[in-house]
Design a protein around this motif. Structure first.
Motif, PDB file in Angstrom:
ATOM      1  N   ALA A   1      -1.124   0.105  15.431  1.00 12.55           N
ATOM      2  CA  ALA A   1       0.106  -0.524  14.917  1.00 12.55           C
ATOM      3  C   ALA A   1       0.475  -0.013  13.532  1.00 12.55           C
ATOM      4  O   ALA A   1       1.548  -0.318  13.019  1.00 12.55           O
ATOM      5  CB  ALA A   1      -0.067  -2.043  14.869  1.00 12.55           C
ATOM      6  N   ILE A   2      -0.401   0.787  12.916  1.00 17.30           N
ATOM      7  CA  ILE A   2      -0.143   1.231  11.544  1.00 17.30           C
ATOM      8  C   ILE A   2       0.825   2.411  11.541  1.00 17.30           C
ATOM      9  O   ILE A   2       0.556   3.454  12.140  1.00 17.30           O
ATOM     10  CB  ILE A   2      -1.451   1.644  10.830  1.00 17.30           C
ATOM     11  CG1 ILE A   2      -2.373   0.429  10.699  1.00 17.30           C
ATOM     12  CG2 ILE A   2      -1.148   2.242   9.451  1.00 17.30           C
ATOM     13  CD1 ILE A   2      -3.702   0.731  10.069  1.00 17.30           C
ATOM     14  N   GLY A   3       1.940   2.214  10.871  1.00 17.10           N
ATOM     15  CA  GLY A   3       2.915   3.293  10.691  1.00 17.10           C
ATOM     16  C   GLY A   3       3.569   3.770  11.971  1.00 17.10           C
ATOM     17  O   GLY A   3       4.238   4.795  11.994  1.00 17.10           O
TER      18      GLY A   3
ATOM     19  N   GLY B   1       0.204  -3.634   9.680  1.00 20.51           N
ATOM     20  CA  GLY B   1       0.552  -2.744  10.801  1.00 20.51           C
ATOM     21  C   GLY B   1       2.014  -2.901  11.141  1.00 20.51           C
ATOM     22  O   GLY B   1       2.394  -3.844  11.844  1.00 20.51           O
ATOM     23  N   SER B   2       2.866  -2.006  10.578  1.00 21.39           N
ATOM     24  CA  SER B   2       4.301  -1.995  10.876  1.00 21.39           C
ATOM     25  C   SER B   2       5.017  -3.312  10.583  1.00 21.39           C
ATOM     26  O   SER B   2       5.986  -3.655  11.265  1.00 21.39           O
ATOM     27  CB  SER B   2       4.541  -1.581  12.336  1.00 21.39           C
ATOM     28  OG  SER B   2       4.115  -0.252  12.542  1.00 21.39           O
ATOM     29  N   VAL B   3       4.548  -4.039   9.589  1.00 22.49           N
ATOM     30  CA  VAL B   3       5.262  -5.266   9.205  1.00 22.49           C
ATOM     31  C   VAL B   3       6.533  -4.847   8.447  1.00 22.49           C
ATOM     32  O   VAL B   3       6.499  -3.989   7.569  1.00 22.49           O
ATOM     33  CB  VAL B   3       4.394  -6.145   8.269  1.00 22.49           C
ATOM     34  CG1 VAL B   3       5.182  -7.372   7.798  1.00 22.49           C
ATOM     35  CG2 VAL B   3       3.117  -6.566   8.970  1.00 22.49           C
TER      36      VAL B   3
ATOM     37  N   GLU C   1      -7.043   4.876   7.604  1.00 23.88           N
ATOM     38  CA  GLU C   1      -6.757   6.299   7.349  1.00 23.88           C
ATOM     39  C   GLU C   1      -7.945   6.973   6.688  1.00 23.88           C
ATOM     40  O   GLU C   1      -8.217   8.146   6.929  1.00 23.88           O
ATOM     41  CB  GLU C   1      -5.474   6.425   6.494  1.00 23.88           C
ATOM     42  CG  GLU C   1      -4.240   6.163   7.349  1.00 23.88           C
ATOM     43  CD  GLU C   1      -3.087   5.494   6.612  1.00 23.88           C
ATOM     44  OE1 GLU C   1      -3.087   5.478   5.365  1.00 23.88           O
ATOM     45  OE2 GLU C   1      -2.181   4.985   7.295  1.00 23.88           O
TER      46      GLU C   1
ATOM     47  N   LYS D   1       0.034   4.249  -0.414  1.00 21.32           N
ATOM     48  CA  LYS D   1      -0.673   5.418   0.146  1.00 21.32           C
ATOM     49  C   LYS D   1      -0.491   6.650  -0.747  1.00 21.32           C
ATOM     50  O   LYS D   1      -0.493   6.516  -1.970  1.00 21.32           O
ATOM     51  CB  LYS D   1      -0.206   5.667   1.583  1.00 21.32           C
ATOM     52  CG  LYS D   1      -0.280   4.391   2.420  1.00 21.32           C
ATOM     53  CD  LYS D   1      -0.155   4.614   3.888  1.00 21.32           C
ATOM     54  CE  LYS D   1      -0.227   3.271   4.601  1.00 21.32           C
ATOM     55  NZ  LYS D   1      -0.278   3.370   6.040  1.00 21.32           N
TER      56      LYS D   1
ATOM     57  N   ASN E   1       0.864  -1.180   0.000  1.00 20.86           N
ATOM     58  CA  ASN E   1       0.000   0.000   0.000  1.00 20.86           C
ATOM     59  C   ASN E   1       0.903   1.234   0.000  1.00 20.86           C
ATOM     60  O   ASN E   1       1.468   1.585   1.025  1.00 20.86           O
ATOM     61  CB  ASN E   1      -0.892  -0.051   1.255  1.00 20.86           C
ATOM     62  CG  ASN E   1      -1.769   1.184   1.390  1.00 20.86           C
ATOM     63  OD1 ASN E   1      -1.843   2.006   0.477  1.00 20.86           O
ATOM     64  ND2 ASN E   1      -2.429   1.307   2.528  1.00 20.86           N
TER      65      ASN E   1
ATOM     66  N   LEU F   1      -0.561  -6.847   4.540  1.00 22.12           N
ATOM     67  CA  LEU F   1      -0.764  -5.550   3.889  1.00 22.12           C
ATOM     68  C   LEU F   1       0.336  -4.649   4.449  1.00 22.12           C
ATOM     69  O   LEU F   1       0.412  -4.431   5.656  1.00 22.12           O
ATOM     70  CB  LEU F   1      -2.164  -5.013   4.221  1.00 22.12           C
ATOM     71  CG  LEU F   1      -2.589  -3.677   3.627  1.00 22.12           C
ATOM     72  CD1 LEU F   1      -2.427  -3.647   2.116  1.00 22.12           C
ATOM     73  CD2 LEU F   1      -4.060  -3.380   3.967  1.00 22.12           C
ATOM     74  N   VAL F   2       1.179  -4.165   3.551  1.00 25.77           N
ATOM     75  CA  VAL F   2       2.400  -3.490   4.005  1.00 25.77           C
ATOM     76  C   VAL F   2       2.440  -2.047   3.515  1.00 25.77           C
ATOM     77  O   VAL F   2       2.314  -1.795   2.308  1.00 25.77           O
ATOM     78  CB  VAL F   2       3.649  -4.239   3.458  1.00 25.77           C
ATOM     79  CG1 VAL F   2       4.923  -3.628   4.015  1.00 25.77           C
ATOM     80  CG2 VAL F   2       3.576  -5.722   3.787  1.00 25.77           C
ATOM     81  N   GLY F   3       2.627  -1.110   4.430  1.00 28.01           N
ATOM     82  CA  GLY F   3       2.718   0.304   4.062  1.00 28.01           C
ATOM     83  C   GLY F   3       4.163   0.728   3.914  1.00 28.01           C
ATOM     84  O   GLY F   3       4.804   0.518   2.879  1.00 28.01           O
ATOM     85  N   GLY F   4       4.732   1.325   4.970  1.00 29.51           N
ATOM     86  CA  GLY F   4       6.087   1.894   4.952  1.00 29.51           C
ATOM     87  C   GLY F   4       7.130   0.991   4.315  1.00 29.51           C
ATOM     88  O   GLY F   4       7.902   1.438   3.444  1.00 29.51           O
TER      89      GLY F   4
HETATM   90  P1  PGA Z   1       2.438   0.314   7.770  1.00 28.91           P
HETATM   91  O1  PGA Z   1       1.024   0.533   7.038  1.00 28.91           O
HETATM   92  O2  PGA Z   1       3.001  -0.976   7.252  1.00 28.91           O
HETATM   93  O3  PGA Z   1       3.246   1.501   7.395  1.00 28.91           O
HETATM   94  O4  PGA Z   1       2.149   0.233   9.226  1.00 28.91           O
HETATM   95  C1  PGA Z   1       0.154  -0.545   6.836  1.00 28.91           C
HETATM   96  C2  PGA Z   1      -1.127  -0.056   6.213  1.00 28.91           C
HETATM   97  O5  PGA Z   1      -1.531   1.078   6.493  1.00 28.91           O
HETATM   98  O6  PGA Z   1      -1.753  -0.764   5.423  1.00 28.91           O
END
Ligand code: PGA
Length: 257
Positions: free
Chosen positions: A177-179, A219-221, A102, A10, A8, A239-242
């Motif tokens: 836990a997200i970001g 969440g912060s994986v 978000e 974003k 993701n 699901l991976v953000g950063g």
């Molecule tokens: P993150 O985001 O890995 O940066 O915590 C995950 C997400 O928002 O899907």
């Protein structure tokens, strides 16, 4: 079902940056697809809406699939600034993230909207919805946490049936836990996923859940904490953000599944 890792991106990258990163993904996973081990995992990238068609070009000869970060719940009409599921399909999307926390926080999306978006996706496209659920830090500390998650799942999918050729993904993403770099305890994820699985089994039945619904964690994986999470039975992917913004970090996550 094979495991899935969804990036993701974003609102972090412009069009050129998205194409550049997409090319790195395509290259990395094209090579990886030759190894039997990695070929069994699905990799999806969700760039910004305006980058979708360019990113599609960049990954077209690779196993990397395309996803969107949002969709509107009506098929067509006067909805300024929104995008329909048909347009996403035309742009080459096979997945769409629905109800990310978000959007729940900043755009005030609620589970009625999330339900409508999920239904619209399944009714009018071949796209797989990635439906997000997850509790806030206050909810986490209260005894209501489990009920909140079950109710989010039930509201999102109420009255929805999956045809044999359709799939859905539930992404459990605790908001705290997200970001944040706050890593959830593996046994905590295991319990929550077990509970979510029981909730979807109640709604869809064991067989449908087994062959058509994935429950993934977000969440912060990152490349460091993924090993412990990946070994859990109840996790069908991430699901991976950063960490999805760096190809080596993301590949590490994909390789550990
Ligand atoms: P993150 O985001 O890995 O940066 O915590 C995950 C997400 O928002 O899907």
């Amino acid at each position: 079902m094979n495991k899935i890792i969804i990036a993701n991106w974003k609102m972090r990258l412009g069009i050129k940056e998205s194409v550049k990163l997409a090319e790195q993904y395509a290259q990395r996973f094209k090579d990886a697809a030759r190894s039997a081990d990695l070929a069994s995992r699905k990799v999806v990238i969700c760039p910004s809406e305006i980058s979708l068609t360019k990113v599609r070009e960049a990954v077209k000869d690779s196993p990397v699939k395309l996803g969107a970060q949002n969709v509107f719940w009506e098929e067509i009409g006067s909805y300024t600034g929104e995008i329909s599921i048909k347009t996403l399909e035309e742009a080459g999307c096979e997945y769409v993230i629905i109800g990310h926390s978000e959007r729940r926080q900043y755009l005030l999306e609620n589970y009625e909207m999330i339900h409508n978006k999920t239904k619209e996706t399944l009714d009018h496209s071949k796209i797989t919805p990635i439906v997000c659920v997850g509790e806030s830090i206050e909810d986490r500390e209260s005894e209501k946490r489990e009920n909140i998650i079950i109710s989010q799942v039930q509201q999102a999918f109420s009255g929805i049936q999956l045809l044999p050729n359709q799939q859905a993904i539930v992404a459990y993403e605790p908001i705290w836990a997200i970001g944040t770099g706050q890593v959830i305890r593996p046994d905590d994820v295991e319990n929550m996923h077990e509970m979510i699985r029981a909730a979807v089994v109640d709604m869809f039945g064991v067989d449908v859940v087994k062959s058509q619904i994935r429950i993934i964690y977000g969440g912060s994986v990152d490349g460091k904490n993924v090993k412990k999470l990946a070994s859990l039975d109840n996790i069908d992917g991430f699901l991976v953000g950063g960490a999805s913004l760096k190809i080596n970090e993301f590949a590490k996550i994909a390789e550990s599944l």
